[in-house]
Every structure is written in C-alpha cells, then in structure tokens.
Design a protein around this motif. Structure first.
Motif, PDB file in Angstrom:
ATOM      1  N   VAL A 144       0.843  -1.196   0.000  1.00 30.17           N
ATOM      2  CA  VAL A 144       0.000   0.000   0.000  1.00 30.17           C
ATOM      3  C   VAL A 144       0.877   1.244   0.000  1.00 30.17           C
ATOM      4  CG1 VAL A 144      -1.697   1.350   1.294  1.00 30.17           C
ATOM      5  CG2 VAL A 144      -1.901  -1.140   1.206  1.00 30.17           C
ATOM      6  N   ILE A 145       0.481   2.224  -0.801  1.00 26.22           N
ATOM      7  CA  ILE A 145       1.105   3.546  -0.749  1.00 26.22           C
ATOM      8  C   ILE A 145       0.014   4.571  -1.015  1.00 26.22           C
ATOM      9  CG2 ILE A 145       1.724   3.781  -3.197  1.00 26.22           C
ATOM     10  CD1 ILE A 145       4.474   4.900  -2.160  1.00 26.22           C
ATOM     11  N   GLY A 146       0.201   5.797  -0.575  1.00 26.31           N
ATOM     12  CA  GLY A 146      -0.805   6.822  -0.839  1.00 26.31           C
ATOM     13  C   GLY A 146      -0.694   7.987   0.115  1.00 26.31           C
ATOM     14  N   SER A 147      -1.748   8.820   0.121  1.00 23.89           N
ATOM     15  CA  SER A 147      -1.667  10.065   0.892  1.00 23.89           C
ATOM     16  C   SER A 147      -3.047  10.606   1.209  1.00 23.89           C
ATOM     17  CB  SER A 147      -0.881  11.104   0.082  1.00 23.89           C
ATOM     18  OG  SER A 147      -0.810  12.334   0.754  1.00 23.89           O
ATOM     19  N   LEU A 148      -3.080  11.439   2.236  1.00 19.36           N
ATOM     20  CA  LEU A 148      -4.243  12.280   2.494  1.00 19.36           C
ATOM     21  C   LEU A 148      -4.115  13.555   1.678  1.00 19.36           C
ATOM     22  CD1 LEU A 148      -4.674  12.108   6.393  1.00 19.36           C
ATOM     23  CD2 LEU A 148      -5.619  10.584   4.650  1.00 19.36           C
ATOM     24  N   VAL A 305       6.630  10.521  -6.067  1.00 18.12           N
ATOM     25  CA  VAL A 305       7.047  10.918  -4.716  1.00 18.12           C
ATOM     26  C   VAL A 305       5.846  11.494  -3.984  1.00 18.12           C
ATOM     27  CG1 VAL A 305       8.579  12.357  -3.334  1.00 18.12           C
ATOM     28  CG2 VAL A 305       9.372  11.461  -5.543  1.00 18.12           C
ATOM     29  N   PHE A 306       5.475  10.852  -2.874  1.00 22.23           N
ATOM     30  CA  PHE A 306       4.387  11.345  -2.019  1.00 22.23           C
ATOM     31  C   PHE A 306       5.016  11.756  -0.685  1.00 22.23           C
ATOM     32  CE2 PHE A 306       1.905   7.844  -4.342  1.00 22.23           C
ATOM     33  CZ  PHE A 306       1.674   8.685  -5.429  1.00 22.23           C
ATOM     34  N   SER A 307       5.005  13.043  -0.388  1.00 22.54           N
ATOM     35  CA  SER A 307       5.723  13.556   0.782  1.00 22.54           C
ATOM     36  C   SER A 307       4.772  14.297   1.716  1.00 22.54           C
ATOM     37  CB  SER A 307       6.846  14.491   0.323  1.00 22.54           C
ATOM     38  OG  SER A 307       7.672  14.854   1.418  1.00 22.54           O
ATOM     39  N   CYS A 308       5.187  14.389   2.975  1.00 23.65           N
ATOM     40  CA  CYS A 308       4.391  15.114   3.970  1.00 23.65           C
ATOM     41  C   CYS A 308       4.637  16.614   3.858  1.00 23.65           C
ATOM     42  CB  CYS A 308       4.755  14.642   5.376  1.00 23.65           C
ATOM     43  SG  CYS A 308       3.826  15.474   6.677  1.00 23.65           S
ATOM     44  N   MET A 309       3.571  17.383   4.013  1.00 25.01           N
ATOM     45  CA  MET A 309       3.678  18.840   3.940  1.00 25.01           C
ATOM     46  C   MET A 309       4.714  19.396   4.913  1.00 25.01           C
ATOM     47  SD  MET A 309       0.402  20.290   6.102  1.00 25.01           S
ATOM     48  CE  MET A 309       1.125  21.904   6.237  1.00 25.01           C
ATOM     49  N   PHE A 334       3.608  14.986  -4.915  1.00 26.32           N
ATOM     50  CA  PHE A 334       2.959  16.102  -4.217  1.00 26.32           C
ATOM     51  C   PHE A 334       3.206  15.977  -2.714  1.00 26.32           C
ATOM     52  CE2 PHE A 334      -0.071  12.667  -4.361  1.00 26.32           C
ATOM     53  CZ  PHE A 334      -0.666  12.682  -3.118  1.00 26.32           C
ATOM     54  N   PHE A 335       2.817  17.026  -2.002  1.00 26.45           N
ATOM     55  CA  PHE A 335       2.863  17.071  -0.538  1.00 26.45           C
ATOM     56  C   PHE A 335       1.429  16.987  -0.004  1.00 26.45           C
ATOM     57  CE2 PHE A 335       6.627  19.216  -2.030  1.00 26.45           C
ATOM     58  CZ  PHE A 335       7.632  18.715  -1.217  1.00 26.45           C
ATOM     59  N   GLY A 336       1.196  16.078   0.932  1.00 25.01           N
ATOM     60  CA  GLY A 336      -0.134  15.908   1.508  1.00 25.01           C
ATOM     61  C   GLY A 336      -0.110  15.994   3.028  1.00 25.01           C
ATOM     62  N   THR A 349       6.758  11.766   6.596  1.00 29.81           N
ATOM     63  CA  THR A 349       7.613  10.903   5.782  1.00 29.81           C
ATOM     64  C   THR A 349       7.603  11.314   4.308  1.00 29.81           C
ATOM     65  OG1 THR A 349       5.838   9.302   5.378  1.00 29.81           O
ATOM     66  CG2 THR A 349       7.259   8.921   7.300  1.00 29.81           C
ATOM     67  N   LEU A 350       8.609  10.866   3.590  1.00 34.17           N
ATOM     68  CA  LEU A 350       8.666  10.946   2.128  1.00 34.17           C
ATOM     69  C   LEU A 350       8.631   9.519   1.613  1.00 34.17           C
ATOM     70  CD1 LEU A 350      10.885  13.053  -0.211  1.00 34.17           C
ATOM     71  CD2 LEU A 350      10.995  10.556  -0.365  1.00 34.17           C
ATOM     72  N   ASN A 351       7.661   9.222   0.728  1.00 29.97           N
ATOM     73  CA  ASN A 351       7.495   7.871   0.206  1.00 29.97           C
ATOM     74  C   ASN A 351       7.678   7.866  -1.308  1.00 29.97           C
ATOM     75  OD1 ASN A 351       6.686   6.647   2.768  1.00 29.97           O
ATOM     76  ND2 ASN A 351       4.885   7.950   2.565  1.00 29.97           N
ATOM     77  N   VAL A 352       8.340   6.837  -1.799  1.00 33.08           N
ATOM     78  CA  VAL A 352       8.590   6.744  -3.242  1.00 33.08           C
ATOM     79  C   VAL A 352       7.929   5.496  -3.804  1.00 33.08           C
ATOM     80  CG1 VAL A 352      10.733   8.062  -3.227  1.00 33.08           C
ATOM     81  CG2 VAL A 352      10.812   5.603  -2.792  1.00 33.08           C
ATOM     82  N   LEU A 353       7.486   5.619  -5.063  1.00 37.39           N
ATOM     83  CA  LEU A 353       6.897   4.504  -5.799  1.00 37.39           C
ATOM     84  C   LEU A 353       7.565   4.441  -7.162  1.00 37.39           C
ATOM     85  CD1 LEU A 353       4.793   2.363  -6.686  1.00 37.39           C
ATOM     86  CD2 LEU A 353       3.214   4.273  -7.156  1.00 37.39           C
ATOM     87  N   ALA A 354       8.205   3.319  -7.449  1.00 35.69           N
ATOM     88  CA  ALA A 354       8.814   3.088  -8.768  1.00 35.69           C
ATOM     89  C   ALA A 354       8.043   1.985  -9.471  1.00 35.69           C
ATOM     90  CB  ALA A 354      10.279   2.703  -8.617  1.00 35.69           C
ATOM     91  N   LEU A 355       7.647   2.229 -10.725  1.00 34.81           N
ATOM     92  CA  LEU A 355       6.908   1.257 -11.509  1.00 34.81           C
ATOM     93  C   LEU A 355       7.705   0.882 -12.755  1.00 34.81           C
ATOM     94  CD1 LEU A 355       3.314   2.835 -11.413  1.00 34.81           C
ATOM     95  CD2 LEU A 355       4.165   0.916 -10.035  1.00 34.81           C
ATOM     96  N   SER A 356       7.616  -0.382 -13.145  1.00 37.79           N
ATOM     97  CA  SER A 356       8.276  -0.835 -14.368  1.00 37.79           C
ATOM     98  C   SER A 356       7.582  -2.087 -14.873  1.00 37.79           C
ATOM     99  CB  SER A 356       9.758  -1.137 -14.121  1.00 37.79           C
ATOM    100  OG  SER A 356      10.339  -1.735 -15.256  1.00 37.79           O
ATOM    101  N   GLU A 357       7.376  -2.139 -16.173  1.00 37.91           N
ATOM    102  CA  GLU A 357       6.860  -3.356 -16.808  1.00 37.91           C
ATOM    103  C   GLU A 357       8.000  -4.135 -17.477  1.00 37.91           C
ATOM    104  OE1 GLU A 357       2.246  -2.809 -17.925  1.00 37.91           O
ATOM    105  OE2 GLU A 357       3.613  -1.654 -19.229  1.00 37.91           O
TER     106      GLU A 357
END
Length: 790
Positions: A144-148, A305-309, A334-336, A349-357
């Motif tokens: 799971v990854i994501g943000s408010l 990159v999903f980061s905290c404000m 963005f910052f949430g 926190t700062l969270n990263v998501l890398a996608l690749s097919e």
C-alpha cells in the motif's frame, strides 16, 4: 510502459497527446495533483484531459505543494500520464462511512495479481489509522502507498476525484493489476524526538484531550508559546508527537483543534508515550539518500514521490535538497497531510513509488547536493538538544545520590512497569538530628550504592524524596524476595561512614512497600498507602492489596483529620484531669474533644490518625496552654503527656518552657513520656531532660512494662517517676507472672530512688495489692474518674 508529466494548461496537454497518440498501450492512468482547491477548476482540468484522452482513467487529489522533476510548485496543477502496455488499472471511489469497514472494502477488491494499492483520501480531522486497520484485517500483506489530500495548509476542505466524481470526504483506491508489473515502494523519515517524554492520558482515537493529565492544547502552548493558536494546526504539523510502535518511530501531526482538544491525522491511544518531534537536517537527508540508493537498484520506468507537507513547511530548503537527489530521474508527486505505507499510516515521511513493466531508465544516478544551506537549523537543533540534556541532568538527577529523582520517576512510571518497591528509612530525621546533615547525606549516598547492587536487569532505582527510594521493575519478578534481601542485608550490616577523621557506625532499619499489577500513574499512590499501613502496623514489608482495605483506612483517617481540624478551629479541644493519689497530690491532664452533640471523645479515636501532622503539635500546645491556665493558681502538680515527636520538636519544647514561665508553673510540672517512644533515642531524651530540669520539671516514664522495660535505660535517665502500665496492674490479682514483674520493677525503682505509680487501679482489691507492694502512688477509676473540674 511510458511516463510523461507536465504542469497543467491545454497547450501542455496537447503536446503530450501529440507525442503519445501513436502509442500502443493497454491502459492509461492519469494522476492530477492540484494545488488549486476549487471544485469547478478541478472539474475543468479533468474535462480538458478527457477531451484529449477520452479512454484515460483519471484520478486526482488536492495538495499542499506539487512536485515535477524534483521541482516544488505551489497553487499549481501537475498532471502525470502513465501508459501501461501489460497492466490493468482498477479504481474504486466512495464516500467515507465506517473507516474500518471502508478499509476492509478496499482490501476485498484486491486480486491475486494486484501488485499495489494506491490510496488517496480527502477530509479533515478523521482517523486514517482506522482505514489502514481495516485493510490489515483482511489483507495485511497487500502493498500500500498513498496520501491524504491537502489544501495549502488551510485545513478547511480537501478533495479527491475520479473522472467527474469529486468528494471532500471520500476514499479512492487504485489497483495495479499485472503479471509483469514491478512496483517498488520505500519510506524515509528522519524526524527526531526532543524534549521530555509525555503520556497520552485521555484520548479517543485521533482526538487527544489530555497529555500528562493537562489539556492537550495547553501542553502545546506551554512548549511552543501562547500565541500558537493563530498558527494552528499548521504548527502542529511542523512539531508532531512521535511514538514508538514495534521499534519504529511514528509521527502524529495535528490537523485540527476542538476547544482544548487536538485532532491528529492518526490515532494516539491512552497510555502512549510520546515526545515532540523535529526535523534534523542531516538525519532527514541521510535517510532519504539511503532510500534513493536502494530505489536505484530497481527497474524504473515511472517514479512518484508522495511527501508530507511538514517536510516542505518546516525547512523548505530541506525538501529542495532531498528532491534534488532525484533530479536526474523524471519524477512527479505532491505534498499531503499524511502518508499510507505498507500497513501503516504515517506523518512527516517521504514515500517513493517506482513502476516498471520490464524496462529501465538509462543513466540512473543520484545527485548529491551540498547541505550547507541547512547547517544553521541543524546547529540550532543540536544546540537545543544539548541545552535540554543539560537541563534534564539538573531536573532529573538527585544532587546527593546522583540517582534519577522524582521527576524522572514520574516519567518512567508512565511506561506501566510490572511493579515497584518503595523503601523508607525508619526515623531518618533522628539521624540528621543526632549526627548532622553531612552524615545524613553520607547515609543516603551509601544506601543508594548498596541498593544499586541489588538492582536486577530491567529495574531502575530512584530517590524520590528525603529518605524515600523506589525501584521500578519493568519485567516480572519476585518483589517480596527482593525487598526481604535488602532489609536482611541492612539488618546484618550496619553502615560504616568515615568523614575526615570521624567514623560512624549506623544501624539502618527499612520499611518496604510492594506494589504490582497497578496502572503506572497509580503506583506511587498505592505504594504510599502500603507504606502508611506498614508504619501503623510496625511491619517491615507490606504488599499493597485491596484486601488490606488501605483506602478505607485512609479515608477514615482523613475523616478523623477533618474532625480534629474543625474541633481546633471551634475551640472544642479541652483537658480533663485525673487525680494521682500520692504524698503530694497531682493530676494528669488528658485530652478530649467535645463533639457536636456535646459528648467527650477519647484520644483513642483520633490521636494515632493525627500523628505526624501539624494538628498533633497544635493539640499538644492547646493542652499545655489550657491546663497551665487552670492550674496556675492551684497548689497541685500537673502531669502533661509528651511523645517523642514532642520532645524532638524544638517549637513545642520552647512553648512548654515559655508557658511554665508565663503561668508560674515552675516546680509543678511532670512530663510523662512513653517508654517505647524514648527508649531508642537516649541522647535526644537526655538533652530534653537537662533543658526542662532547669525549671523544676519532673520526668515520668509512662506505660513502663509495655515496651522494652530496659532497666539500664532507667539507670541512665534516672526519671523521677515510673508509671507501671495498666495491662500489668489490672491483672495483679489473678496473674502471678504479672505480679512478679511488677514486684521486680518496684524493687528496682526503690534501689534507684525512683517513685512508682500504678495505673489502671480499677478496684479496692488491686488498690490493696499495690499498697502491699510499696507502690508510691495510684491512678485509676477507683481513685478518681477524669473530670473537667478539679
């Protein structure tokens, strides 16, 4: 897969369309990160994207800042286009209801080939932990990854959206389903704890009412300044509370205020131990660097990159520097107001998501910027930390023993230890009186060192007041055996103290109060109760138990204290007098309280309860004042009862002497002292006797035979009278053993030229036996019933 991004305007959208119109793809996911928190504007953005990409699945969220290619924007809109060749994207969108059930709903939609669930959620002041717990309940291994959502730190309303559907109180789930998709996620923190540990003492999930039993808002005001209300909740995001969960530090940021309660983005439960948190630049950058280095070991075709404000708001240069590390890799984000990451809800926190097919970017490498721009704030944090530790040393360490003190105990006890043992030195004040405070301090130091030898693993020793030492145990152990071992040691090993050329050998006797299975903040209260019980019952070791009915006894004592206090205030404490028949007639003054019904109350009902209180001293002085006033014009002698506490109380002794002079009672006062009170303190007693003898005061040892019956003591003190205890006298006619004891006492007294008085002479038979034994004086109901009148 292919990834493109741009800031929003129709020209940029059209350019991406032209670049991608000939692409062969299976699914297009468009993410819109909007710093414009206006519903109509957002819907216009969605409509424009749909015009060029009618088959796109469009999701979006409002922000507190946007990220595009490591650059930070604000009040802007960033649009991300992910073209998947081999993956499906499924989306669920609904209004929040029961967050736990909502989480279960999200988890239930995952498939066998779901590689990742991305969550966006809108709304202010809700407990995001409940959502995560619902997911974990059904599918704890689901990535799971994501943000408010954010709204540029206004904390009024936020939005999430899916195509033309938009919600300010919704949940959006994006499922990445594929056999070939690789989804790599990671998280960076770097905030550090500072200040003292605190305990959440009243809360309801994410609403905190009290911290350390103080209103939560007042705690923030105390540490961050009284003007913080105008900056809330923004300042609450920048200075979160940090708790430790399974050895992981988790921040909780304030997102709202309700009266004096604070609303956090995630749960803070009653009993949680927390500290304020602050961003330490080097730790933040080092943490992000490690995360990014691991990131580069994975294939990357799209990076988010999903980061905290708070990372942007607290030190903007800090966010700039950590994002600059990724400047060589295309990225959006963005910052949430809070982050979802692998079964946890996080803040700061700062969270990263890398996608690749299956593909990978070329020339992936980190850019390492110089961090000299944040050295000032880092130095400031270090300065604050050093200063706090210096203050903590002064506030939390006892000056004499160098042990943790009461303040340290008050913090540690909030960790809910298994149990505690409270030690108290019996009559420690007499050690100070006899040898002086320098020796007294050495006693405390030596006691502390010896107690430390007994401390086992996961236990900690504190000095919490003058002669009170307490041990907290953070693992189960045999408290009784521990206490017994300590007391037994001091019973067999006197303290040997050397100061300059003087050597002292001091016997220590300890009380031990044991408490276990009690909530942390109640440990000291229960230990005090058990210690009080030990002192009353003269037991060395007492374990707190409801069966002892200690609370009931203490409540009764409080009731008695109030009774005595009111009697003193209303002048209802009086002396009554009982004649002592001997050659020179005398009377003993006995204390009574007139109750509200006009009846006389015996000291049996109140005297023990008021010992060691100021009311005891007051009653002693009242008895001296009122009795002397009555006897000043009478020819008889007057006996006044003194306890050891009275003898060592300089003010009481001075009051006695000044009253003798004031009422001309020289040569007519007898001080009666309990044998058991004075026996252990010869020198204190001797000093008292010398002082009052100057005024013709005679000394009587009261209740002789009830305690030690120490004849050597009598020989040294040489009192004027011995008053034989009534428990011996009243049975003279039927107990041969008691008769022999009394006879021995009388014979010894005659040898020492000490006059003997028999107490509790109840009838003529006892009276005649006493005369036959040669007893000098008699007192009891057969002789005279106590009366207010002489």
């Amino acid at each position: 897969m292919k990834q493109y991004s741009c800031t929003f305007d129709e020209k940029n959208i059209k350019e991406i369309y032209e670049k991608t119109k000939d692409l062969n793809y299976k699914t297009l996911l468009v993410q819109v990160y909007s710093g414009v928190v206006i519903k109509s504007y957002i819907l216009n953005v969605v409509s424009t994207v749909k015009e060029y990409f009618p088959n796109a699945k469009i999701v979006g969220i409002t922000t507190d800042g946007e990220i595009i290619d490591s650059k930070i924007t604000q009040n802007n809109v960033v649009v991300s286009f992910s073209f998947f060749e081999k993956s499906d994207i499924e989306i669920v969108f609904f209004e929040k209801n029961n967050l736990f059930e909502d989480g279960k709903k999200l988890a239930s939609k995952a498939k066998k080939d779901t590689k990742l669930l991305m969550i966006f959620a809108s709304g202010i002041e809700f407990n995001a932990d409940d959502l995560i717990e619902g997911i974990n309940f059904l599918n704890p291994s689901l990535p799971v990854i994501g943000s408010l959502a954010g709204d540029n730190a206004k904390f009024k309303k936020t939005y999430i959206f899916y195509d033309e559907k938009i919600s300010k109180n919704g949940v959006l789930g994006v499922y990445f389903n594929s056999e070939v998709l690789e989804a790599y996620i990671d998280s960076s923190f770097g905030w550090v704890k500072f200040g003292r540990r605190m305990k959440i003492t009243k809360s309801d999930k994410n609403i905190v009412y009290e911290i350390d039993e103080q209103e939560a808002f007042d705690v923030y005001s105390y540490y961050l300044g009284n003007e913080i209300k105008k900056y809330f909740p923004k300042i609450g995001v920048e200075f979160p509370l940090i708790k430790t969960v399974n050895n992981l530090d988790v921040a909780r940021a304030v997102v709202g205020v309700r009266d004096k309660a604070l609303i956090f983005a995630g749960a803070l439960n009653e009993g949680d131990i927390v500290n304020f948190g602050i961003a330490e630049a080097s730790k933040v950058l080092e943490s992000s660097k490690r995360v990014f280095q691991k990131l580069l070991r994975n294939k990357i075709e799209a990076l988010f990159v999903f980061s905290c404000m708070a990372r942007r708001r607290f030190v903007e240069k800090l966010s700039f520097l950590e994002l600059q590390m990724l400047k060589n890799i295309p990225n959006t984000g963005f910052f949430g107001y809070g982050e979802f990451f692998n079964g946890r809800f996080l803040n700061q926190t700062l969270n990263v998501l890398a996608l690749s097919e299956g593909g990978d970017l070329e020339n992936k490498e980190l850019y390492i910027p110089k961090n000299d721009k944040v050295t000032t704030i880092e130095s400031l944090i270090h300065l604050v930390d050093v200063a706090f530790n210096e203050v903590r040393q002064k506030l939390y360490i006892d000056n004499v023993t160098k042990l943790p003190n009461k303040a340290a105990f008050d913090e540690d006890v909030l960790r809910n230890p298994y149990g505690a043992v409270l030690f108290d030195i019996k009559k420690f004040s007499s050690i100070n009186d006899k040898y002086g405070e320098v020796v007294g301090d050495e006693v405390l130091k030596n006691l502390a060192k010896i107690l430390q030898r007994f401390i086992i693993k996961n236990a900690k020793l504190y000095r919490i007041s003058a002669d009170y030492f307490i041990v907290l145990f953070f693992e189960e152990c045999n408290l009784g055996m521990f206490a017994y071992s300590v007391i037994e040691y001091f019973y067999n090993n006197p303290l040997k103290i050397k100061i300059k050329d003087e050597e002292y050998e001091i016997d220590l006797d300890l009380y031990a109060a044991l408490v276990e299975g009690v909530e942390g903040r109640k440990i000291k209260i229960k230990a005090d109760m058990a210690l009080h019980y030990a002192k009353v019952t003269k037991e060395n070791i007492v374990k707190y138990s409801k069966d002892l009915k200690i609370e009931e006894k203490i409540n009764k004592e409080i009731e008695t204290l109030n009774f005595v206090k009111k009697a003193i205030m209303e002048n209802r404490v009086i002396p009554v007098f009982q004649m002592i028949q001997k050659d020179d007639l005398s009377f003993e003054a006995l204390v009574r309280i007139i109750d509200e019904d006009g009846k006389l109350v015996s000291p049996f009902y109140f005297l023990d309860s008021i010992k060691n209180t100021r009311y005891y001293d007051e009653i002693t002085r009242i008895m001296i004042e009122k009795s002397f006033k009555i006897f000043q014009d009478l020819p008889h002698k007057l006996s006044i009862n003194f306890s050891y506490e009275d003898i060592q109380n300089e003010k009481t002794v001075e009051f006695l002497i000044s009253s003798i002079e004031k009422y001309n009672m020289q040569n007519r006062v007898i001080i009666e002292v309990l044998e058991t009170d004075s026996i252990s303190e010869y020198d204190v007693f001797e000093n008292f006797v010398k002082k009052v003898k100057k005024y013709g005061v005679e000394i009587a040892i009261d209740d002789f035979g009830s305690g030690y019956s120490n004849f050597i003591y009598l020989a040294n003190i040489k009192p004027d009278y011995i008053k034989i205890d009534g428990s011996l006298i009243k049975s003279l006619d039927e107990n041969e053993k008691f008769y022999k004891i009394v006879k021995t006492i009388v014979e010894f007294a005659k040898e020492m030229d000490i006059r003997v008085i028999a107490e509790f002479v109840k009838d003529e038979k006892i009276y005649e036996i006493c005369k036959k034994l040669g007893i000098d004086g008699m007192q009891g109901y057969f002789i005279h019933i106590p009366s207010k009148d002489i």
